[in-house]
Design an enzyme around this catalytic site. Sequence first.
Site, PDB file in Angstrom:
ATOM      1  N   GLY A  54      18.803  -1.862   4.030  1.00  8.84           N
ATOM      2  CA  GLY A  54      18.002  -1.414   5.171  1.00  8.84           C
ATOM      3  C   GLY A  54      18.058   0.112   5.184  1.00  8.84           C
ATOM      4  O   GLY A  54      19.153   0.691   5.096  1.00  8.84           O
ATOM      5  N   ALA A  55      16.876   0.739   5.295  1.00 11.06           N
ATOM      6  CA  ALA A  55      16.802   2.188   5.094  1.00 11.06           C
ATOM      7  C   ALA A  55      17.805   3.011   5.930  1.00 11.06           C
ATOM      8  O   ALA A  55      18.574   3.811   5.373  1.00 11.06           O
ATOM      9  CB  ALA A  55      15.373   2.650   5.315  1.00 11.06           C
ATOM     10  N   ARG A  90      19.589   3.902  -4.906  1.00 12.08           N
ATOM     11  CA  ARG A  90      18.388   3.075  -4.641  1.00 12.08           C
ATOM     12  C   ARG A  90      17.227   4.051  -4.431  1.00 12.08           C
ATOM     13  O   ARG A  90      17.355   5.001  -3.652  1.00 12.08           O
ATOM     14  CB  ARG A  90      18.581   2.162  -3.421  1.00 12.08           C
ATOM     15  CG  ARG A  90      19.468   0.960  -3.734  1.00 12.08           C
ATOM     16  CD  ARG A  90      19.372  -0.124  -2.683  1.00 12.08           C
ATOM     17  NE  ARG A  90      18.164  -0.918  -2.802  1.00 12.08           N
ATOM     18  CZ  ARG A  90      17.796  -1.825  -1.884  1.00 12.08           C
ATOM     19  NH1 ARG A  90      18.532  -2.017  -0.806  1.00 12.08           N
ATOM     20  NH2 ARG A  90      16.694  -2.525  -2.044  1.00 12.08           N
ATOM     21  N   GLN A 201      16.152 -11.772   3.080  1.00 12.50           N
ATOM     22  CA  GLN A 201      16.688 -11.017   4.224  1.00 12.50           C
ATOM     23  C   GLN A 201      16.196 -11.578   5.553  1.00 12.50           C
ATOM     24  O   GLN A 201      16.871 -11.463   6.571  1.00 12.50           O
ATOM     25  CB  GLN A 201      16.285  -9.530   4.144  1.00 12.50           C
ATOM     26  CG  GLN A 201      16.965  -8.760   3.040  1.00 12.50           C
ATOM     27  CD  GLN A 201      16.102  -8.696   1.793  1.00 12.50           C
ATOM     28  OE1 GLN A 201      15.352  -9.628   1.499  1.00 12.50           O
ATOM     29  NE2 GLN A 201      16.209  -7.628   1.036  1.00 12.50           N
ATOM     30  N   ASP A 242      10.806   1.452   4.616  1.00 14.34           N
ATOM     31  CA  ASP A 242      11.810   2.190   3.837  1.00 14.34           C
ATOM     32  C   ASP A 242      11.390   3.628   3.593  1.00 14.34           C
ATOM     33  O   ASP A 242      12.220   4.489   3.308  1.00 14.34           O
ATOM     34  CB  ASP A 242      12.051   1.480   2.497  1.00 14.34           C
ATOM     35  CG  ASP A 242      12.695   0.144   2.769  1.00 14.34           C
ATOM     36  OD1 ASP A 242      11.946  -0.814   3.049  1.00 14.34           O
ATOM     37  OD2 ASP A 242      13.926   0.066   2.756  1.00 14.34           O
TER      38      ASP A 242
HETATM   39  O1  MRU Z   1      15.991  -4.215   0.121  1.00 15.49           O
HETATM   40  P1  MRU Z   1      16.371  -3.977   1.556  1.00 15.49           P
HETATM   41  O2  MRU Z   1      16.985  -5.160   2.227  1.00 15.49           O
HETATM   42  O3  MRU Z   1      17.222  -2.728   1.708  1.00 15.49           O
HETATM   43  O4  MRU Z   1      15.000  -3.694   2.259  1.00 15.49           O
HETATM   44  C1  MRU Z   1      14.963  -3.479   3.634  1.00 15.49           C
HETATM   45  C2  MRU Z   1      13.606  -3.409   4.182  1.00 15.49           C
HETATM   46  O5  MRU Z   1      12.604  -3.471   3.479  1.00 15.49           O
HETATM   47  C3  MRU Z   1      13.499  -3.185   5.644  1.00 15.49           C
HETATM   48  O6  MRU Z   1      12.366  -3.798   6.160  1.00 15.49           O
HETATM   49  C4  MRU Z   1      13.419  -1.685   5.878  1.00 15.49           C
HETATM   50  O7  MRU Z   1      14.506  -1.027   5.302  1.00 15.49           O
HETATM   51  C5  MRU Z   1      13.315  -1.375   7.273  1.00 15.49           C
HETATM   52  S1  MRU Z   1      14.884  -1.032   7.912  1.00 15.49           S
HETATM   53  C6  MRU Z   1      15.036  -0.951   9.513  1.00 15.49           C
END
Ligand code: MRU
Length: 358
Positions: A54-55, A90, A201, A242
């Site tokens: 999550g970003a 990442r 997720q 992200d």
């Molecule tokens: O690969 P991830 O689980 O890190 O991807 C997360 C997402 O795509 C979320 O929707 C995004 O980070 C929004 S976070 C509040």
Amino acid sequence: MKNNFLKYRTIWFDEVNQVVKIIDQTKLPHQFIIKNLKTIKDAINAIKTMEVRGAPLIGATAAYGIVLAIMENNDPEFIKKSSDELIQSRPTAINLKWAVNRMIKKLSGVNNNEILKVALDEAKEICEEDVKFCENIGLNGLKIIEEIYNKKKDTVNILTHCNAGWLATINWGTATSSIYHAHKKGIKVHVWVDETRPRNQGANLTSYELNEEEIPNTIIADNTGGILMQRGDVDMCIVGTDRTIATGDVANKIGTYLKALAAHDNNVPFYVALPSSTIDWETTDLKNIPIEERNSEELSHVEGLDENNNVKKVLIYPKKSKAMNLAFDVTPAKYITGLITEKGVCEASSNGLRKLFK
Ligand code: MRU
């Protein structure tokens, strides 16, 4: 509302043991395990393997990664090398680069005796700020949900993709923050949770979070949203992001774009919730957003509980088949009804963003 998530943050510094604590998200929903990060390598590994994801949470982990690097060795060369490795861990979530750059700027010119304290204070500040921003995102999005509820006078059905909840941030979440606020206010909400293959997720994290808060939700296969929208069973979509670039185009978990297209075709409002730390002001062409490609094993293998309640990983594809695993896609701004930020809701465009932030 139980507010379970308010009891825990997703990352914190343990002053007694001088370690960073995280919730290992690869173990959810079956096990709730708190893990220690002791070294910069631990922080990088946690980001790469998605123990944290999550970003905003990736950004906060990177900030604490700098703290851990300094604890190991406060030589400027080592800190620089650690920062570079963190940024590369990442590629898509801009919060990672944003947090590392913010830390490095804060540390520039700070002497060796003070550098650890300054770094720790800044990492904590990044987390505090994220909590406040996510709470405000929720209050701004609440107004939109309330408006729909006042017109409909019945349960508001909200579709979300991936996990943009408290687990993806430090607390509250981005997309889910408005849902938590609406539920708290007594507005009836029901959430369609996209499973979000391949890492699930939605099923593993979003549904888990919503269950904990007793918010009605239903997991759907990723391709189900379209027909639900055609049937009038979705009042709005809210997703996270992200990286939102200066033009208002939005990178988010793979599959978001197709949901936005379906929403557009069915006149369903499609909102993206984000803190300003997810805005990439430098990129103006969506083709320049780096899209992470992850190991194809995430597609070909599935993990779950077996009949003895043991976690088991199994192959579901033909042994000889190839698979390709792009982790993100980009939704052009023209398909986005609005961006819900900590400062208010704006049009997904450079004008909209500039009016709010500059
Ligand atoms: O690969 P991830 O689980 O890190 O991807 C997360 C997402 O795509 C979320 O929707 C995004 O980070 C929004 S976070 C509040």
